[in-house]
Design an enzyme around this catalytic site. Structure first.
Site, PDB file in Angstrom:
ATOM      1  N   ASP A   7      17.592  28.549  89.282  1.00 46.72           N
ATOM      2  CA  ASP A   7      16.825  27.506  88.591  1.00 46.72           C
ATOM      3  C   ASP A   7      15.961  26.721  89.573  1.00 46.72           C
ATOM      4  OD1 ASP A   7      17.403  27.758  85.878  1.00 46.72           O
ATOM      5  OD2 ASP A   7      19.263  26.639  86.036  1.00 46.72           O
ATOM      6  N   CYS A  61      27.334  34.264 115.102  1.00 47.66           N
ATOM      7  CA  CYS A  61      28.039  34.528 113.843  1.00 47.66           C
ATOM      8  C   CYS A  61      27.793  35.962 113.389  1.00 47.66           C
ATOM      9  CB  CYS A  61      27.627  33.499 112.783  1.00 47.66           C
ATOM     10  SG  CYS A  61      28.805  33.386 111.428  1.00 47.66           S
ATOM     11  N   HIS A  97      28.488  28.126 115.683  1.00 47.55           N
ATOM     12  CA  HIS A  97      27.037  27.941 115.547  1.00 47.55           C
ATOM     13  C   HIS A  97      26.498  26.785 116.380  1.00 47.55           C
ATOM     14  CE1 HIS A  97      26.097  30.572 112.041  1.00 47.55           C
ATOM     15  NE2 HIS A  97      27.361  30.351 111.697  1.00 47.55           N
ATOM     16  N   GLU A 154      23.401  26.435 117.214  1.00 43.56           N
ATOM     17  CA  GLU A 154      22.039  26.154 116.737  1.00 43.56           C
ATOM     18  C   GLU A 154      22.030  25.203 115.549  1.00 43.56           C
ATOM     19  OE1 GLU A 154      23.165  29.474 113.902  1.00 43.56           O
ATOM     20  OE2 GLU A 154      23.875  28.530 115.731  1.00 43.56           O
TER      21      GLU A 154
END
Length: 1299
Positions: free
Chosen positions: A321, A1139, A1264, A1266
């Site tokens: 949506d 990851c 992570h 970043e």
């Protein structure tokens, strides 16, 4: 057909759980073992070399001992005639590896070996009883022999449409079809159809009837909200929808789109939006407004039937949506919510959870809360959207009525999926389609799932046949939706050259609703071809192809001259699309079928969108009265029960399963403080990767109050949403916009009148008085479950339920307030702001519910001006920095508010209730609106003064102060009422979460986390830096103007490229978007890049193991292998895998020099996706990324499901640990290498979190860095940090290394 054995499919603890389930059905089962079986459809026999290649491709997952293949075989397969999402992705991988001509298709089954006593086979009847716990009958089938699996690859003959003989059989023929097809047509609609087809002088096809039923279902057309009303004999002036729209009529400011698109759009800030250039692929910034789309959906019916896919597709539909708003937009962050009946956790049943039963066709509240949140989280995770806030309520109660005792609750659950995103100003309004424009479906193939979902969800649960109920549940494929979103992102990035003129998501009713809507919105018709619909099930009939609700699809209009550009974007992203036909000036919908040479649909548009008679509701109100509350037990017992009620208790089990940091734009999630306690009042996102402005969202719902007073319940929902979102730094109250999701059991005695009262109270009175607009919402009008049990008719009816979601632009994300009590050793005070002016009504409260009671008097919002003044005062105090902590009063009352603040601050409290009057039970447990703030003692007078300026002088009470001793002491003047250990209270509060984790995840991990929570010496997350993060070591090199090019590498399903590009761009690189399809096609060469950055996500949906498909598409594709091998061999090249990129690069170790020690990464020890703020320690290694950072303990984001480093042996793990090539290790809050959960979130040996090659050029890391290169991206951080997060040093080090 070739078959290849796979790895064990289930871990020991999952097998033990399954064995227990099997024994409940067949007590003689002695053992069970499961392993994967790979089935290969080849046009000719495969060679030994091909089979060897396939064997290497299919080597994935943990290396564990295989079990005994004894007893009976039950082979669970995808349903014959279907192509599973696993198959489509695995087949893609095989084709990308060069086997396209020799392998047509691959499928995967699970072989269950089930033995009776002494390893004997079971009887056929016993196996039949076991099948329901081994497979999902909607998408799977069970066979007893391996060779029977060949049915998967058999051809299936398409079936033609049928007609309904209205001309001959009249209305009676339509009544029969209505029942058999589950159309849910009302009497007046059947009259309308008979009249229209009699006019047309022909009989309707089943396709036309199903299409009409979907397009005109309550679910899609909101007939009750558009109806006219008479209540107690008095005609009402407005429809419900007109009452909601009144908020927009009164206050339009800041709303750019309302009521007419897939989501509402509100004004955002002008910021530097960050995305790749459509021409060069280089990531960069464009200064423009980032307007905000907001949307909240419900997916209640499917979640009751099949919770995992029900909740997953609920999340997926809401994401679509947002993406399909205007001419295309980007979803950013999500929210979720669940309301269910009693949980009744085995071994932890609560005294108020009296059993009542349920129908067989739906699952229990417990099953919903085990599987539903996993489905919703998994979809968000795989798509790449952080879920940052939500609510959970468990409610079921027996109430007296004039007709006898009724059960009110949520056997039909509420499942909320919502969120916000950003859209360009020029794309807010949809374009106009022209005759001749191409009507296109983008996304996955048609599948026989979700047939009739719009109509089914419009009926009371149990009013349709069980098979129809089950058929109406959709199935999910988030990785496909990600590919489609990448196409949409590429289109809107083109700005004025965006090829999308108009776009809709495909939801309820499938193409039968979406395609006509697209044409009708533009006053056009369409000439379409049924066989152009991509189809995974060739045997489907026309009604099944046209009306199924297969997910991850969009329909859009593209001008003929833009088709080639659009096709190129789809090809790059590997997103399937098909041109269904053309828009026509003639307003007729004609669907041809080349297979049978006929037309399943040939219908004037006005038949479909004509105006059947408007619904009129003539209803009566039903007065209710509840007995005064009788609350038994000591204050301490009440306090314990309230804290352990699921509605109040710790929601960690719902939160750590969901990625909360993907995209790098999360600033405030649910987790608060250094002990990461899930008590945040609202979620806050960043406008863009460099901004300090952002967006906030929060929720409010007080549904039990509706049993007493529906209007008060609705007002309180709005009030709670506002006291929650007030924690964010928002300019003014009118900047807040609301979504309203309305649920009711329409037709049940008194419920329609209650619904009308609730809508009127909010739309006509409260929101106009507060200056608030409700530009978006949804209604679900069949919140009742009926069934027969033992000859008796039973029913559970939900209260009228309003779920409010509040959204607002945020001026400064750094000024977000949290419940964490800080500076506890200093002289600070707790001030309680009472928005009920001293009223302490207990009706509908948790303390009433734990006694199985409701109560006679409901909390309410009686003075909107008080709420307005409160909001303005909190914003003024937030701006001046006067508030140290903030938490609203809600479920569980003041007691829960204070405890949660103490948990977040890991401290005690000294609280005096004397200022609140003599009724300590009411003072502590009432759930009127209010908030507690922590202020410095020296600021108390000034804070009181500001509150007085906003009309709150007599509503502020000093309750006491936080203390360092871990004890919560509650007094009334000189009398101590309670003195409880903070950690003991925390254990009580966290017990529900612990029990649910133990049931759902690896119970050993649940035990370890519970023990860690009880560690009185835990100092919380304790970062320690050996360098100055404010020092920009790359500045001298950036000043020279050279910006080395790095490839931000992604494969289909990767979703973390934005944060990777942002970190490297900030460090002085030119970050270029590179898709694997660019390399495989030869469009892009790695020769021009200094670095390759492999990003996180779910490449190929983690088919063939996390990162496995991506790695193998390089290793087994000669062009790709040569390109990467040459790049890795260059002495001036470097690389980083994070990851999913880490999982992928670890499998390229054969072609990366000095990487032979890299492990493979397998399922986390918890067997659950883990999303946490963790601690790692940086080791001394040759890695170019970590130079000068050695010895630092650093906060870092964990977000993965397969992060456990697996080595060939224990000895190998120890050897690698000693090589000096482990870059980072998980450590606990004391700084010790973490071996236990959750400090070690995945179970890697020796705490290994990242590794590097022998020369330090190539580094892999599971967590992570970043995503936290700026300090505002941390859910908690030391207050003294500047804008750069410590991890920014890592990316600047890469720039320094290049010189």
């Amino acid at each position: 057909m070739h078959t290849l054995r796979g790895a064990p499919a289930l871990s020991d603890f999952r097998l033990a759980k399954l064995l227990a389930q099997c024994r409940e059905r067949v007590p003689s089962v002695s053992s069970i073992y499961a392993e994967f079986v790979h089935l290969i459809d080849a046009p000719a026999p495969l060679s030994e070399a091909d089979l060897a290649t396939l064997g290497r491709l299919l080597d994935y997952g943990p290396r564990v001992a295989t079990g005994a293949r004894i007893g009976s075989l039950l082979l669970v397969l995808p349903r014959p005639g279907t192509i599973s999402p696993w198959s489509s992705k695995a087949t893609d991988i095989v084709h990308n590896c060069g086997l396209g001509e020799r392998v047509r298709r691959m499928e995967r089954g699970t072989a269950f070996f089930i033995a009776g006593p002494d390893g004997q086979a079971l009887q056929d009847a016993e196996l039949e009883r076991l099948k329901p716990v081994l497979h999902d009958r909607m998408t799977q089938a069970v066979v007893g022999r391996l060779e029977d699996a060949a049915i998967l690859f058999a051809g299936h003959t398409p079936r033609p449409f049928t007609t309904v003989d209205v001309l001959g059989g009249g209305r009676a023929a339509l009544v029969t079809a209505n029942r058999e097809l589950g159309l849910a047509l009302a009497d007046d609609e059947m009259d309308y159809l008979v009249a229209r087809f009699t006019e047309l002088k022909r009989n309707p096809t089943d396709v036309e009837l199903m299409m009409f039923a979907q397009a005109n279902s309550e679910h899609c057309r909101h007939k009750i909200f558009n109806a006219s009303w008479t209540i107690d004999g008095k005609p009402q002036e407005r429809s419900l929808f007109q009452a909601i729209k009144n908020t927009y009529v009164q206050h339009k400011e800041g709303v750019l789109g309302a009521y007419k698109d897939n989501a509402a759009v509100i004004e955002g800030f002008e910021v530097d939006r960050f995305f790749p250039s459509p021409e060069s692929g280089e990531w960069g910034s464009v200064r423009e407004p980032a307007h905000i789309m907001i949307k909240v959906e419900t997916h209640n019916h499917p979640t009751a039937i099949s919770p995992y896919p029900g909740a997953a597709t609920g999340a997926g539909g809401e994401i679509r949506d947002e993406g399909a708003t205007g001419r295309g937009a980007r979803p950013k962050a999500g929210l979720t919510g669940f309301s269910v009946s009693h949980l009744r956790i085995p071994g932890f049943e609560q005294p108020w959870e009296q059993p009542y039963g349920k129908p067989d066709r739906i699952v229990s509240a417990l099953d919903i809360m085990v599987d539903g949140p996993l489905g919703g989280a998994a979809f968000n995770n795989e798509f790449g959207r952080p879920n940052l806030t939500g609510y959970f309520r468990s409610y079921e109660v027996q109430v007296p009525t004039p007709g006898g005792v009724e059960v009110r609750g949520y056997h039909k659950p509420i499942m909320i999926a919502g969120g916000l995103g950003n859209i360009r100003a020029s794309h807010v309004q949809k374009g106009r389609l022209q005759p001749g424009d191409k009507l296109i479906v983008l996304g996955g193939p048609a599948m026989l799932i979700g047939l009739g979902g719009g109509a089914a969800s419009s009926m009371a649960q149990g009013a349709s046949a069980a098979d129809l109920d089950f058929a109406s549940v959709q199935r999910d494929n988030a990785e496909m939706e990600r590919r489609c979103q990448e196409v949409i992102d590429s289109c809107w990035a083109l700005g004025d050259k965006n090829p999308i003129r108009s776009i809709h998501d495909v939801g309820a009713g499938g193409l039968s609703n979406a395609v006509p809507e697209l044409a009708h919105d533009n006053d056009l018709g369409g000439r379409l071809e049924l066989r152009a619909v991509p189809n995974a099930e060739p045997g489907m009939s026309p009604v099944e192809i046209w009306c199924n609700e297969a997910q991850e699809r969009y329909v859009l209009g593209v001008a003929p001259e833009d088709l080639a550009r659009f096709a190129a974007l789809c090809e790059r992203e590997r997103a399937p699309f098909s041109v269904l036909g053309d828009a026509t000036a003639e307003q007729t919908l004609k669907l041809g079928d080349t297979q049978f040479g006929n037309a399943p649909i040939d219908l004037p548009m006005d038949v479909l969108f004509g105006k059947p008679p408007r619904m009129h509701r003539d209803v009566t109100s039903r007065p209710v009265s509840f007995a005064p509350l009788t609350l038994d037990g000591s204050l301490a017992l009440l306090a314990e029960r309230v804290l352990s009620h699921p509605t109040v208790a710790d929601k960690s089990f719902l939160i750590t399963i969901g990625d909360r940091t993907v995209s790098g734009l999360s600033s405030r999630d649910q987790m608060v403080g250094p002990w990461q306690v899930p008590v945040a009042d609202c979620a806050v996102t960043l406008s863009t990767v460099t901004s300090t402005t952002g967006e906030a969202m929060a929720m409010g719902e007080r549904t039990p109050l509706a049993l007493i007073d529906a209007a008060a319940s609705a007002r309180m929902a709005v009030g709670e949403a506002l006291t929650n979102i007030a924690a964010a730094r928002i300019g003014k109250l009118s900047d807040v916009k609301l979504s309203a999701n309305w649920m009711a059991a329409a037709g049940s005695p008194g419920e329609d009148a209650s619904l009308y009262a609730a809508v009127h109270a909010v739309g006509m009175e409260l929101c106009p008085a507060l200056g608030l607009t409700i530009p978006v919402g949804k209604d679900s009008m069949s919140m009742r479950t009926v069934w027969e049990e033992g000859g008796a008719r039973k029913a559970v009816t939900s209260p009228v339920s309003l779920i409010i979601s509040a959204f607002a632009p945020v001026l400064d994300v750094r000024k977000s307030l949290t419940p964490q009590l800080v500076d506890v050793a200093d002289d600070t005070r707790l001030l309680f702001i009472d928005l009920a002016r001293g009223k302490q009504r207990l009706g509908g409260s948790v303390v009433a519910h734990v006694h199985g009671q409701v109560g006679p008097e409901s909390p309410d919002v009686e003075d909107p001006a008080l709420l307005r003044g409160f909001f303005a005062a909190v914003q003024a105090l937030s701006e001046s920095g006067s508030l140290l902590a903030y938490h609203d009063r809600s479920d569980g009352g003041l007691w829960a508010t204070l405890c949660e603040m103490a948990f977040a601050g890991r401290c005690g409290l000294d609280v005096d209730l004397a200022p609140l009057g003599g009724d300590v039970t009411a003072a502590l447990f009432n759930e009127e609106l209010g908030a507690v703030v922590q202020v410095r003692a020296s600021d108390v007078a000034r804070v009181r003064e500001v509150l007085a300026q906003h009309g709150l002088s007599r509503d502020v009470h000093e309750l006491g102060r936080p203390v360092t001793a871990l004890q919560v002491r509650v007094r009334h003047g000189g009398d101590t009422l309670m003195a409880e250990d903070t950690l003991a209270l925390r254990r009580t509060w966290s017990r529900v979460s612990y029990e649910m984790q133990k049931l759902r995840d690896n119970p050993i991990c649940a035990d370890q986390e519970s023990a860690a929570r009880s560690d009185a010496s835990d100092p919380g997350l304790s970062p320690k830096l050996t360098f100055d993060p404010a020092q920009d070591v790359a500045a001298p090199f950036i000043a020279k103007g050279a910006r080395p090019r790095v490839a931000v590498l992604r494969e289909q399903g990767v979703n973390s490229q934005q944060e990777m590009a942002a970190a490297f761009t900030r460090a002085g690189f030119a970050a270029v978007d590179v898709h694997m399809s660019d390399i495989l096609s030869g469009r892009v060469s790695l020769e021009g890049f200094k670095g390759v950055l492999a990003c996180g996500g779910f490449s190929y949906g983690d088919v063939l193991g996390a990162g496995g498909g991506w790695a193998k598409s390089i290793l087994f594709n000669p062009r790709a292998r040569d390109a990467f091998a040459a790049f890795f061999a260059r002495p001036d090249s470097f690389g980083l895998g994070v990851c999913n990129g880490c999982q992928m690069m670890s499998q390229l170790k054969d072609i990366i020099p000095g990487a032979e020690h890299f492990p493979r990464f397998v399922r986390n020890a918890s067997e659950q996706y883990e999303a946490r703020l963790s601690l790692v320690e940086v080791s001394k290694t040759p890695s170019l990324f970590y130079q000068g950072m050695e010895g630092s303990r650093m906060l870092i984001v964990t977000s993965h499901g397969e992060g456990r480093a697996e080595f060939p042996s224990v000895e190998d793990a120890a050897r690698v640990n000693g090589l000096g090539l482990v870059t980072t290790r998980w450590v606990d809050n004391h700084g010790r290498v973490a071996e236990s959960y959750p400090a070690n979130p995945n179970g890697s040996p020796h705490g290994i979190a990242g590794l590097t090659t022998r020369d330090g050029r190539f580094t892999i890391t599971m967590p992570h860095p970043e995503r936290v290169h700026r300090s505002v991206q941390h859910s908690w951080r030391p207050r003294e940090w500047g804008d750069d997060g410590p991890w920014m040093r890592m990316f600047r080090n890469a720039r320094v290394w290049l010189g």
